[in-house]
Design a protein around this motif. Sequence first.
Motif, PDB file in Angstrom:
ATOM      1  N   LEU A 179       4.421  41.626  13.833  1.00 53.53           N
ATOM      2  CA  LEU A 179       4.811  41.732  12.418  1.00 53.53           C
ATOM      3  C   LEU A 179       5.826  42.859  12.220  1.00 53.53           C
ATOM      4  O   LEU A 179       6.820  42.697  11.507  1.00 53.53           O
ATOM      5  CB  LEU A 179       3.581  42.027  11.552  1.00 53.53           C
ATOM      6  N   LEU A 180       5.552  43.984  12.869  1.00 50.63           N
ATOM      7  CA  LEU A 180       6.441  45.144  12.725  1.00 50.63           C
ATOM      8  C   LEU A 180       7.832  44.815  13.248  1.00 50.63           C
ATOM      9  O   LEU A 180       8.844  45.079  12.593  1.00 50.63           O
ATOM     10  CB  LEU A 180       5.844  46.349  13.472  1.00 50.63           C
ATOM     11  N   GLN A 181       7.868  44.201  14.434  1.00 52.64           N
ATOM     12  CA  GLN A 181       9.150  43.860  15.044  1.00 52.64           C
ATOM     13  C   GLN A 181       9.936  42.883  14.156  1.00 52.64           C
ATOM     14  O   GLN A 181      11.137  43.052  13.931  1.00 52.64           O
ATOM     15  CB  GLN A 181       8.897  43.257  16.444  1.00 52.64           C
ATOM     16  N   THR A 182       9.231  41.873  13.645  1.00 52.00           N
ATOM     17  CA  THR A 182       9.899  40.884  12.783  1.00 52.00           C
ATOM     18  C   THR A 182      10.474  41.565  11.532  1.00 52.00           C
ATOM     19  O   THR A 182      11.609  41.304  11.133  1.00 52.00           O
ATOM     20  CB  THR A 182       8.899  39.778  12.358  1.00 52.00           C
ATOM     21  N   ALA A 183       9.679  42.467  10.948  1.00 50.44           N
ATOM     22  CA  ALA A 183      10.146  43.160   9.747  1.00 50.44           C
ATOM     23  C   ALA A 183      11.368  44.024  10.073  1.00 50.44           C
ATOM     24  O   ALA A 183      12.353  44.046   9.327  1.00 50.44           O
ATOM     25  CB  ALA A 183       9.028  44.021   9.166  1.00 50.44           C
ATOM     26  N   ARG A 184      11.319  44.718  11.209  1.00 49.83           N
ATOM     27  CA  ARG A 184      12.439  45.576  11.619  1.00 49.83           C
ATOM     28  C   ARG A 184      13.724  44.771  11.813  1.00 49.83           C
ATOM     29  O   ARG A 184      14.819  45.302  11.680  1.00 49.83           O
ATOM     30  CB  ARG A 184      12.113  46.265  12.945  1.00 49.83           C
ATOM     31  N   GLU A 185      13.578  43.496  12.202  1.00 47.00           N
ATOM     32  CA  GLU A 185      14.770  42.660  12.403  1.00 47.00           C
ATOM     33  C   GLU A 185      15.222  42.011  11.097  1.00 47.00           C
ATOM     34  O   GLU A 185      16.415  41.857  10.843  1.00 47.00           O
ATOM     35  CB  GLU A 185      14.466  41.576  13.448  1.00 47.00           C
ATOM     36  N   THR A 186      14.230  41.606  10.271  1.00 45.96           N
ATOM     37  CA  THR A 186      14.550  40.884   9.038  1.00 45.96           C
ATOM     38  C   THR A 186      15.365  41.742   8.068  1.00 45.96           C
ATOM     39  O   THR A 186      16.288  41.250   7.410  1.00 45.96           O
ATOM     40  CB  THR A 186      13.245  40.427   8.340  1.00 45.96           C
ATOM     41  N   ILE A 187      15.030  43.021   7.989  1.00 47.36           N
ATOM     42  CA  ILE A 187      15.662  43.885   6.981  1.00 47.36           C
ATOM     43  C   ILE A 187      17.159  44.093   7.255  1.00 47.36           C
ATOM     44  O   ILE A 187      17.983  43.810   6.382  1.00 47.36           O
ATOM     45  CB  ILE A 187      14.886  45.218   6.838  1.00 47.36           C
ATOM     46  N   PRO A 188      17.532  44.526   8.471  1.00 46.91           N
ATOM     47  CA  PRO A 188      18.980  44.636   8.720  1.00 46.91           C
ATOM     48  C   PRO A 188      19.702  43.292   8.671  1.00 46.91           C
ATOM     49  O   PRO A 188      20.851  43.216   8.235  1.00 46.91           O
ATOM     50  CB  PRO A 188      19.083  45.271  10.115  1.00 46.91           C
ATOM     51  N   ASP A 189      19.010  42.213   9.064  1.00 49.45           N
ATOM     52  CA  ASP A 189      19.617  40.880   8.956  1.00 49.45           C
ATOM     53  C   ASP A 189      19.974  40.563   7.501  1.00 49.45           C
ATOM     54  O   ASP A 189      20.937  39.856   7.231  1.00 49.45           O
ATOM     55  CB  ASP A 189      18.662  39.786   9.468  1.00 49.45           C
ATOM     56  N   ALA A 190      19.157  41.077   6.585  1.00 51.57           N
ATOM     57  CA  ALA A 190      19.414  40.848   5.159  1.00 51.57           C
ATOM     58  C   ALA A 190      20.449  41.840   4.616  1.00 51.57           C
ATOM     59  O   ALA A 190      20.811  41.783   3.450  1.00 51.57           O
ATOM     60  CB  ALA A 190      18.111  40.964   4.370  1.00 51.57           C
ATOM     61  N   GLY A 191      20.897  42.757   5.493  1.00 49.99           N
ATOM     62  CA  GLY A 191      21.970  43.676   5.092  1.00 49.99           C
ATOM     63  C   GLY A 191      21.496  45.008   4.542  1.00 49.99           C
ATOM     64  O   GLY A 191      22.260  45.729   3.907  1.00 49.99           O
ATOM     65  N   PHE A 192      20.230  45.356   4.818  1.00 46.94           N
ATOM     66  CA  PHE A 192      19.710  46.610   4.265  1.00 46.94           C
ATOM     67  C   PHE A 192      19.246  47.554   5.360  1.00 46.94           C
ATOM     68  O   PHE A 192      18.950  47.145   6.472  1.00 46.94           O
ATOM     69  CB  PHE A 192      18.576  46.327   3.278  1.00 46.94           C
ATOM     70  N   GLU A 193      19.203  48.833   4.980  1.00 45.38           N
ATOM     71  CA  GLU A 193      18.758  49.869   5.906  1.00 45.38           C
ATOM     72  C   GLU A 193      17.248  50.007   5.862  1.00 45.38           C
ATOM     73  O   GLU A 193      16.645  49.858   4.798  1.00 45.38           O
ATOM     74  CB  GLU A 193      19.325  51.220   5.467  1.00 45.38           C
ATOM     75  N   VAL A 194      16.673  50.339   7.017  1.00 38.37           N
ATOM     76  CA  VAL A 194      15.233  50.613   7.061  1.00 38.37           C
ATOM     77  C   VAL A 194      15.023  51.889   7.880  1.00 38.37           C
ATOM     78  O   VAL A 194      15.716  52.112   8.871  1.00 38.37           O
ATOM     79  CB  VAL A 194      14.439  49.409   7.637  1.00 38.37           C
ATOM     80  N   LEU A 195      14.134  52.740   7.433  1.00 35.48           N
ATOM     81  CA  LEU A 195      13.833  53.952   8.193  1.00 35.48           C
ATOM     82  C   LEU A 195      13.217  53.579   9.535  1.00 35.48           C
ATOM     83  O   LEU A 195      12.406  52.661   9.609  1.00 35.48           O
ATOM     84  CB  LEU A 195      12.828  54.845   7.441  1.00 35.48           C
ATOM     85  N   ASP A 196      13.588  54.329  10.588  1.00 34.87           N
ATOM     86  CA  ASP A 196      12.969  54.116  11.899  1.00 34.87           C
ATOM     87  C   ASP A 196      11.490  54.476  11.849  1.00 34.87           C
ATOM     88  O   ASP A 196      10.653  53.786  12.411  1.00 34.87           O
ATOM     89  CB  ASP A 196      13.641  55.005  12.954  1.00 34.87           C
ATOM     90  N   ASN A 197      11.190  55.580  11.176  1.00 41.45           N
ATOM     91  CA  ASN A 197       9.789  55.993  11.066  1.00 41.45           C
ATOM     92  C   ASN A 197       9.059  55.078  10.099  1.00 41.45           C
ATOM     93  O   ASN A 197       9.591  54.746   9.050  1.00 41.45           O
ATOM     94  CB  ASN A 197       9.692  57.424  10.545  1.00 41.45           C
ATOM     95  N   VAL A 198       7.838  54.715  10.470  1.00 42.75           N
ATOM     96  CA  VAL A 198       7.043  53.888   9.565  1.00 42.75           C
ATOM     97  C   VAL A 198       5.866  54.723   9.052  1.00 42.75           C
ATOM     98  O   VAL A 198       5.517  55.760   9.612  1.00 42.75           O
ATOM     99  CB  VAL A 198       6.528  52.596  10.241  1.00 42.75           C
TER     100      VAL A 198
END
Length: 174
Positions: A148-167
């Motif tokens: 789930l974490l990996q999918t979320a980490r990929e989905t967000i930049p694919d949608a064009g947004f930044e995500v913090l590395d730290n969760v």
Amino acid sequence: MRIASFVGQKGGVGKSTLARVLTVAAARQEHKVLLADFDPEQLSCVEWSAMRLRNGIAPDIEERVFNKLKTLRETASEFDLAFVDTRGLADELTKDISQESDVVFLPTGTSMDVLRPTLALARRLSKSKKISNKIVLILSKVGRSERLLQTARETIPDAGFEVLDNVWPERDGF
Ligand SMILES: Nc1ncnc2c1ncn2[C@@H]1O[C@H](COP(=O)(O)OP(=O)(O)O)[C@@H](O)[C@H]1O
Ligand SMILES: [Mg+2]
């Protein structure tokens, strides 16, 4: 006064908790920091603040309730940093707060149920030029599923947004 706001389309994703822990951390670093609660119906930060006072918990936190951006602006001479907690429903005020902010954090769970509406909100907010380059998603209350974490980490930049590395990991309690 620099402003970091926490906004979202869902309740329970950790907006208030993250705003509070960051306010405490900034106060410990001697910032003149304000915790601005834009959720006057819930008053969750007010109650939290009162509980800290009753129990003598340091450091002292300056916490105030707002319902207008104008009133927040008026405090700018008193603080160098403000963490803004908002309602679990994005409205016009959310947009105004986001425009005024230096960074707009969108905490989100990793499941599609939460991620999808969060990305929809990110898209909506990013239509404003004053917001589009300030949006950062935070993966919040992250459980044990690596997939789930990996999918979320990929989905967000694919949608064009930044995500913090730290969760922000899920814990038994806060
Ligand atoms: N990392 C975490 N792990 C477990 N519970 C959490 C975590 N972060 C927040 N919580 C809890 O989840 C609930 C919702 O968090 P809250 O910060 O109030 O969300 P929001 O402000 O977005 O509605 C609260 O009971 C809070 O204590
Ligand atoms: Mg809240």
